[in-house]
Design a protein around this motif. Sequence first.
Motif, PDB file in Angstrom:
ATOM      1  N   SER A  46      -3.808   9.038   5.856  1.00 40.33           N
ATOM      2  CA  SER A  46      -2.504   8.384   6.040  1.00 40.33           C
ATOM      3  C   SER A  46      -1.540   9.284   6.811  1.00 40.33           C
ATOM      4  CB  SER A  46      -1.898   8.026   4.681  1.00 40.33           C
ATOM      5  OG  SER A  46      -2.728   7.089   4.029  1.00 40.33           O
ATOM      6  N   ILE A  47      -1.567  10.574   6.522  1.00 41.28           N
ATOM      7  CA  ILE A  47      -0.699  11.500   7.256  1.00 41.28           C
ATOM      8  C   ILE A  47      -1.086  11.492   8.738  1.00 41.28           C
ATOM      9  CG2 ILE A  47      -0.092  13.941   7.551  1.00 41.28           C
ATOM     10  CD1 ILE A  47      -0.449  14.245   4.495  1.00 41.28           C
TER      11      ILE A  47
ATOM     12  N   GLY B 256       2.287   8.558   2.659  1.00 36.41           N
ATOM     13  CA  GLY B 256       1.558   9.535   3.465  1.00 36.41           C
ATOM     14  C   GLY B 256       1.834   9.350   4.944  1.00 36.41           C
ATOM     15  N   MET B 257       1.784   8.118   5.383  1.00 31.85           N
ATOM     16  CA  MET B 257       2.053   7.808   6.790  1.00 31.85           C
ATOM     17  C   MET B 257       3.471   8.237   7.169  1.00 31.85           C
ATOM     18  SD  MET B 257       2.335   4.039   8.492  1.00 31.85           S
ATOM     19  CE  MET B 257       4.014   3.875   7.907  1.00 31.85           C
TER      20      MET B 257
ATOM     21  N   SER C 232       0.862  -1.198   0.000  1.00 32.36           N
ATOM     22  CA  SER C 232       0.000   0.000   0.000  1.00 32.36           C
ATOM     23  C   SER C 232       0.890   1.237   0.000  1.00 32.36           C
ATOM     24  CB  SER C 232      -0.926  -0.016   1.218  1.00 32.36           C
ATOM     25  OG  SER C 232      -0.213  -0.362   2.396  1.00 32.36           O
ATOM     26  N   GLU C 233       1.541   1.440  -1.147  1.00 29.72           N
ATOM     27  CA  GLU C 233       2.566   2.484  -1.220  1.00 29.72           C
ATOM     28  C   GLU C 233       1.997   3.882  -0.989  1.00 29.72           C
ATOM     29  OE1 GLU C 233       1.982   0.220  -3.602  1.00 29.72           O
ATOM     30  OE2 GLU C 233       3.667  -1.148  -3.385  1.00 29.72           O
ATOM     31  N   GLN C 234       0.797   4.130  -1.498  1.00 29.37           N
ATOM     32  CA  GLN C 234       0.219   5.473  -1.310  1.00 29.37           C
ATOM     33  C   GLN C 234       0.067   5.763   0.176  1.00 29.37           C
ATOM     34  OE1 GLN C 234      -3.127   6.511  -4.089  1.00 29.37           O
ATOM     35  NE2 GLN C 234      -2.965   4.352  -4.566  1.00 29.37           N
ATOM     36  N   HIS C 235      -0.502   4.797   0.871  1.00 34.83           N
ATOM     37  CA  HIS C 235      -0.670   4.997   2.313  1.00 34.83           C
ATOM     38  C   HIS C 235       0.679   5.146   3.006  1.00 34.83           C
ATOM     39  CE1 HIS C 235      -1.599   4.562   6.480  1.00 34.83           C
ATOM     40  NE2 HIS C 235      -0.744   3.562   6.532  1.00 34.83           N
ATOM     41  N   ILE C 236       1.618   4.295   2.651  1.00 37.33           N
ATOM     42  CA  ILE C 236       2.888   4.296   3.392  1.00 37.33           C
ATOM     43  C   ILE C 236       3.616   5.631   3.230  1.00 37.33           C
ATOM     44  CG2 ILE C 236       5.192   3.260   3.522  1.00 37.33           C
ATOM     45  CD1 ILE C 236       3.876   0.543   2.973  1.00 37.33           C
TER      46      ILE C 236
ATOM     47  N   GLY D 272       0.226   8.458  10.419  1.00 29.38           N
ATOM     48  CA  GLY D 272       1.652   8.620  10.715  1.00 29.38           C
ATOM     49  C   GLY D 272       1.874   9.460  11.959  1.00 29.38           C
ATOM     50  N   MET D 273       1.086  10.519  12.093  1.00 23.69           N
ATOM     51  CA  MET D 273       1.220  11.378  13.279  1.00 23.69           C
ATOM     52  C   MET D 273       0.812  10.611  14.543  1.00 23.69           C
ATOM     53  SD  MET D 273      -0.261  14.977  11.828  1.00 23.69           S
ATOM     54  CE  MET D 273       0.710  15.992  10.701  1.00 23.69           C
TER      55      MET D 273
ATOM     56  N   HIS E 192      -5.231  12.017   0.943  1.00 20.95           N
ATOM     57  CA  HIS E 192      -3.918  12.032   1.594  1.00 20.95           C
ATOM     58  C   HIS E 192      -3.993  12.133   3.116  1.00 20.95           C
ATOM     59  CE1 HIS E 192      -1.286  13.065  -2.064  1.00 20.95           C
ATOM     60  NE2 HIS E 192      -2.512  12.916  -2.525  1.00 20.95           N
TER      61      HIS E 192
ATOM     62  N   GLY F 138       3.567  11.881   7.670  1.00 21.23           N
ATOM     63  CA  GLY F 138       2.978  12.252   8.962  1.00 21.23           C
ATOM     64  C   GLY F 138       3.939  12.008  10.108  1.00 21.23           C
ATOM     65  N   MET F 139       4.681  10.909  10.022  1.00 18.55           N
ATOM     66  CA  MET F 139       5.674  10.625  11.061  1.00 18.55           C
ATOM     67  C   MET F 139       6.806  11.656  11.010  1.00 18.55           C
ATOM     68  SD  MET F 139       5.768   6.493  10.692  1.00 18.55           S
ATOM     69  CE  MET F 139       6.556   6.105  12.193  1.00 18.55           C
TER      70      MET F 139
ATOM     71  N   MET G 167       6.592  14.671   9.986  1.00 14.21           N
ATOM     72  CA  MET G 167       6.089  15.953  10.502  1.00 14.21           C
ATOM     73  C   MET G 167       6.061  15.955  12.027  1.00 14.21           C
ATOM     74  SD  MET G 167       2.906  16.565   7.926  1.00 14.21           S
ATOM     75  CE  MET G 167       3.118  16.351   6.168  1.00 14.21           C
TER      76      MET G 167
ATOM     77  N   GLU H 144      -6.943   2.114   2.132  1.00 16.52           N
ATOM     78  CA  GLU H 144      -5.621   1.625   2.578  1.00 16.52           C
ATOM     79  C   GLU H 144      -5.374   2.134   3.994  1.00 16.52           C
ATOM     80  OE1 GLU H 144      -2.268   2.636   0.106  1.00 16.52           O
ATOM     81  OE2 GLU H 144      -3.115   1.762  -1.696  1.00 16.52           O
TER      82      GLU H 144
ATOM     83  N   VAL I 176       3.139  15.797  -2.977  1.00 18.60           N
ATOM     84  CA  VAL I 176       2.420  16.631  -2.008  1.00 18.60           C
ATOM     85  C   VAL I 176       2.899  16.359  -0.575  1.00 18.60           C
ATOM     86  CG1 VAL I 176       0.143  17.170  -1.044  1.00 18.60           C
ATOM     87  CG2 VAL I 176       0.392  16.764  -3.501  1.00 18.60           C
ATOM     88  N   ASP I 177       2.971  15.080  -0.217  1.00 19.46           N
ATOM     89  CA  ASP I 177       3.256  14.754   1.186  1.00 19.46           C
ATOM     90  C   ASP I 177       4.754  14.867   1.502  1.00 19.46           C
ATOM     91  OD1 ASP I 177       0.597  14.170   0.987  1.00 19.46           O
ATOM     92  OD2 ASP I 177       0.804  12.012   1.243  1.00 19.46           O
TER      93      ASP I 177
ATOM     94  N   GLU J 234       1.774  11.122  -6.543  1.00 16.71           N
ATOM     95  CA  GLU J 234       1.159  12.308  -5.935  1.00 16.71           C
ATOM     96  C   GLU J 234       1.544  12.445  -4.462  1.00 16.71           C
ATOM     97  OE1 GLU J 234      -2.978  13.960  -6.934  1.00 16.71           O
ATOM     98  OE2 GLU J 234      -3.214  13.049  -4.964  1.00 16.71           O
ATOM     99  N   GLN J 235       1.616  11.323  -3.764  1.00 11.01           N
ATOM    100  CA  GLN J 235       2.059  11.398  -2.360  1.00 11.01           C
ATOM    101  C   GLN J 235       3.510  11.889  -2.306  1.00 11.01           C
ATOM    102  OE1 GLN J 235      -0.038   9.032  -3.381  1.00 11.01           O
ATOM    103  NE2 GLN J 235      -1.693   9.169  -1.898  1.00 11.01           N
TER     104      GLN J 235
END
Lengths: 313, 269
Positions: free
Chosen positions: B122-123, A54-55, A48-52, B126-127, B119, A58-59, A61, B156, A85-86, A81-82
Motif C-alpha cells: 500500500s505504501i 498505507g497508501m 479498505s482502511e488498512q490499504h488507504i 501511494g508512492m 504494509h 506512501g503519498m 512520503m 486490498e 507504523v505508517d 497498526e497502519q
Amino acid sequence: MRKRCLEVVYRLAKKNKDVVFVGSDLGVGALDELKKELPGQWLMEGISEQHIVGMAAGMAMSGKIVYFNTIATFMTRRCFEQNIVDLGMSKAKVRLLGSGGGLVYAPLGPTHLAFDDIAIMRAIPNMTIVAPADAEEMERAMLASELWDGPIYVRVAKGGDPVVSKTEHGFALGKAILHKQAGDVLLVTTGIMLNRALDAAKLLEAEGISCGILHVHTVKPFDAEALVAVARDAKAVVSLEEHTVLGGLGSAVAETLLEAGLERAPHFKRLGVPDCFPDEYGSQNSLLEKYGLNAAQIAASAKALLSRSEVKC
Amino acid sequence: MEIDYAKEGKEARQTIIEMVIAAQRGHVGSAFSLIEILLVLYKGGILKVDPKNPHWPERDRMILSKGHGCLALYPILCDLGFFPREELMLYCRPKGILGGHPEHLKVPGVEASTGALGHGLSIGIGMALAARMNGHKHRVFVILGDGECDEGSIWEGALHASKHALDSLTVLVDYNRQQSYSDVSEVLPLEPFAEKWRAFGFSVDEVDMDHPDRLHALLLKPVAGRPRVVICHTVKGKGVSFIERNLQWHHKAKLTELEIENIFNELEI
C-alpha cells in the motif's frame, strides 16, 4: 461540522497542488466540486482502511498532504497498526478526518460509536489529536493543519452543533483556550462538550458558584501548562468528554494534575462514558444524558465535587 | 551490467553471518532467500538510485515489505555507499541505525519502515500514485514474502494497484514456499498463486531465482497499462546446504563454532 471540514479541504486543495483528498466509500456527491475541478487531487478508494492509510503514508512520503475521511471507528480501530507504523513512526503528513466522533451514531450501535478514538490515537507517538467544538473551530483547525508536521487525527462531530468558539480567542494547534477564567470550579472540555460546559457554567453561576472553562481542542499534544496554570486556583476540576473516561481527555487531565504536585490540589472528576459498551440506541443527546453529560447533570456533578472540597476545608 | 551473482551472493551471505555472529539476532533463512532479487535490483542497474542523494525526488523506490529480510538489504545498501561500513557491525546495537527491521527515518536508502507485515504494498502504491500526480516517471518496486501474502491488506492493495493501472509498480514475491512455522501449503495455501494475481489484474511472470539474469531481463521489459508481479521462485536459506529449507533457520541466530566454520567453508569464494 463535517461539511465545513470538507469545504476547507477543497480550499486547501485549490491553493496547494500537493493536497490530496481520499475518501473510503462516502455518501454520493462527497466533495464533488473537487472531483470535477481537480480530479487528480481527489480519490475514492473503497472500504479498505488498512490499504488507504498505507497508501496515504506512501503519498505523504512523496511530498503530499493527504486528507482521508471515513467513519471515525473504522479509521481508528480497523487500521490501528497502519496508524502506528505508517503514520506515527514515519511522521507522515496524513490527516485522518474521523466522521461521527463520539456518540453521534447512537442509533447505529457500538460498532459505529467512536467513544474510544481519542484513547486509541493518543497511544501513538507523533500523533496529534484535535476535537473541535463547532464548525468555526473546525475551520481554524483545518487551516492550521496544512503546515503542521506529522499525522493528525481530527474528530469530526455531526453538523449543526451551536457555534460557541470565538474568533478573538485565536487558534493554535496544541494550545488550549481559556473560555472563562477559573473560579471555584474548572470545567475542562474537548469537542462539542464546550457548548455543554458553557450552559453548565451559567447554571452554576446562577447559584453563585464561579466556574471557569478550559477548552482543549488539541488533546495531544496536551497543553499541560495551560491546565496547571488555571487548575491551581480551582477547588474542583471536572473533565468533560464524549468518550470513555479511560485514556482520553480525563486521563490527560488526571495525569497532568497529579504530576504537577499542586500544593492545594483540587478535587477532580472525569465525566464521560464509563468502561462499558453503550447498551442503548436512541440519539446522541439521549446517550449523553445517560452518561451524565447534559448541562444540568454537569452542573450537579460539579456542585457535588465542590461540596466535598468544602467539607474537607 | 554483468554481475557475478555467485560471487556477490557469497560475499553478501558472509557479511550477513558476520553481522549475526556479532548481534546474535536476525532472520538468516529469510535474508538468504532474497539476496539474488536484491542483487538484480541494486547491482544489476535496475534501480535508479543515488547513494549520495538518497532523497533525490525522481529516484526509483524499493520497499522491502518483508522487513524481517533486512539482513539481505543492509550489506547491499552499504556496498553502494548509502552508509558507512562500521554500521554493519552495529546491527541491533543501541546506537546503531540498522535494526532487526528496517526504519526509513534512520537508514539512508530504506524507503519505508517495515517489519509489521502487509504494509509495504500500500505504501508503494501511494508512492506510485504520487509520482503520477507529480509527472515523475520513476518506478516503484515492492518485495513481498509469501507468508506475508496471508495478510488481507496485500489483497486490498492488489485491488487498488489494478484499479489505478499502476504500470510503474512492480511487485516481487520471494516465493520460497516456507514461512515461520512450516510450509506455506500447510499454514495457509496460496496456490493457485499466479492465477490469483492474474485475477486481480496484474501482469504475471514467474522466474527461477537460480538464474537471476532471467529476472534482470524481465525487469528491463516494461509492462504498460497494468501493474506487474514477478513470482520469484527462491529457496529459503539459500547458499548454505544445512540452512536451505531448514525451518529452524527462520529465527536461529545463535551459531555454534562448528556451524560458523561450516558456513564459511561453504561460502568460500
